[in-house]
Enzyme design. Structure first.
Site, short mmCIF file in Angstrom:
data_model
loop_
_atom_site.label_atom_id
_atom_site.label_comp_id
_atom_site.label_asym_id
_atom_site.label_seq_id
_atom_site.Cartn_x
_atom_site.Cartn_y
_atom_site.Cartn_z
N LYS A 188 35.02 47.92 38.10
CA LYS A 188 33.82 47.50 37.39
C LYS A 188 33.41 48.59 36.39
O LYS A 188 33.93 49.70 36.42
CB LYS A 188 32.66 47.25 38.36
N SER A 236 37.02 39.31 36.28
CA SER A 236 35.64 39.76 36.19
C SER A 236 35.44 40.85 35.13
O SER A 236 34.31 41.14 34.74
CB SER A 236 35.16 40.29 37.55
#
Length: 259
Positions: free
Chosen positions: A103, A61
Site C-alpha cells: 500500500k 488495489s
C-alpha cells in the site's frame, strides 16, 4: 641474398609483436576487461540480492501504479525510514494473516488525514495532488473522517481507492486503521515484470516534508550492464584479433607470391 630473404620474412612468420593475435598488450587488456567485468557483473547481482526482495502483487488495489500479477522489487528498509508517498510492503495480522501487503503511505505519526476536500485527500489540512491515481476516480472514493495518526504508526491507502482494503477499511479497529512502522519490511522501488521501471516520485507530498531518496536500483543496473559489456568485449578480443590477423596475412602474402 639468402640472409636478406631470412631477415625480411621473419617478422611475417613470427607475428608475435606486430599482429593483433600475438599482441601481449591486447591480451592483457582483454583479460583485465573480463576480470573487471566479472567483478562488476557479479558484484551488482550480489548487491541487488542483499538490498532488494522480489514480490508478486496479487490484487489490483494499487492500480494503475501496480497491476494484479505484477512483479516488483522492494528495497529492504527499516520502518523508521518510511516517508509520506512511499509504496511499502508490510505484514499486519489484523489485516491479512502473515501475508505481505502493498500500500501507499499517505500519513505518518502526528498527521491528521481526511478525505475528501474538492475530490482530494487532505493531510494536515493541505490538499494532496496524486497524479498516480486512476483517472476520474475521486468521485468514487470512500469518505474518510478526520483521523490523527498515532506516533510510530502509518496510515496507508491503495491507489485504487474504491476497492482497496486499506486503512479506510479498518477505521473501526483499535488503531483506527493505522499500521505500526515496525510492520514495514520493504519499500517498492520498481515494477520489473512487466518492465514498467521505477515508480514515479509522489511529488504531491513534498509540501509536507522531504520525500524518500531513490534506492540504488539504477546504480546496480548500470554495474550489471557495464560488467556484461566488458566481459563480452574482452572475450571477443581473441576471435576478432584472429580474423584481423588472417586478413592481414592474406594481404601481405598475395603480393609476395606475385613477385
Amino acid at each position: 641474398m639468402g640472409g636478406e630473404s631470412t631477415t625480411r620474412t621473419a617478422p611475417r612468420s613470427g607475428g608475435t609483436n606486430t599482429g593483433p593475435v600475438g599482441s601481449r598488450t591486447g591480451q592483457r587488456l582483454s583479460g583485465l576487461a573480463v576480470a573487471l567485468g566479472l567483478v562488476l557483473f557479479l558484484g551488482g547481482f550480489a548487491w541487488g540480492a542483499v538490498v532488494y526482495r522480489p514480490y508478486t502483487v496479487p490484487t489490483s488495489s494499487m492500480a494503475p501504479t501496480i497491476d494484479a500479477g505484477n512483479r516488483v522489487l522492494a528495497q529492504r528498509v527499516d520502518g523508521g525510514e518510511v516517508r509520506r508517498g512511499d509504496v511499502v510492503v508490510f505484514t499486519d495480522k489484523t489485516w491479512v494473516s502473515n501475508a505481505p501487503v502493498v500500500k501507499r503511505v499517505v500519513a505518518v505519526g502526528g498527521d491528521t488525514v481526511a478525505c475528501c476536500t474538492d475530490g482530494k485527500l487532505t493531510v494536515n489540512g493541505k490538499q494532496i495532488d496524486e497524479p498516480y491515481l486512476p483517472a476520474g476516480s475521486a468521485a468514487e472514493w470512500k469518505t474518510i473522517p478526520s483521523v490523527t495518526v498515532p506516533e510510530g504508526r502509518l496510515f496507508l491507502l491503495g491507489d485504487e481507492r474504491q476497492g482497496s482494503l486499506d486503512s479506510s477499511a479498518h477505521l473501526t479497529d483499535a488503531a483506527s486503521g493505522t499500521v505500526a512502522r515496525s510492520a514495514v519490511t520493504a519499500r517498492v522501488d520498481a515494477v520489473v515484470w512487466p518492465m514498467n521501471g521505477t515508480l514515479k516520485e509522489p511529488t504531491g507530498f513534498e509540501k509536507l516534508g522531504a520525500l524518500s531518496a531513490p534506492g540504488p536500483l539504477r546504480t546496480i543496473t548500470i554495474l550489471i550492464v557495464a560488467g556484461a559489456a566488458l566481459v563480452l568485449g574482452g572475450g571477443a578480443y581473441g576471435p576478432v584479433a584472429k580474423l584481423l590477423g588472417r586478413g592481414r596475412s592474406r594481404t601481405r602474402t598475395e603480393p609476395m607470391g606475385a613477385r
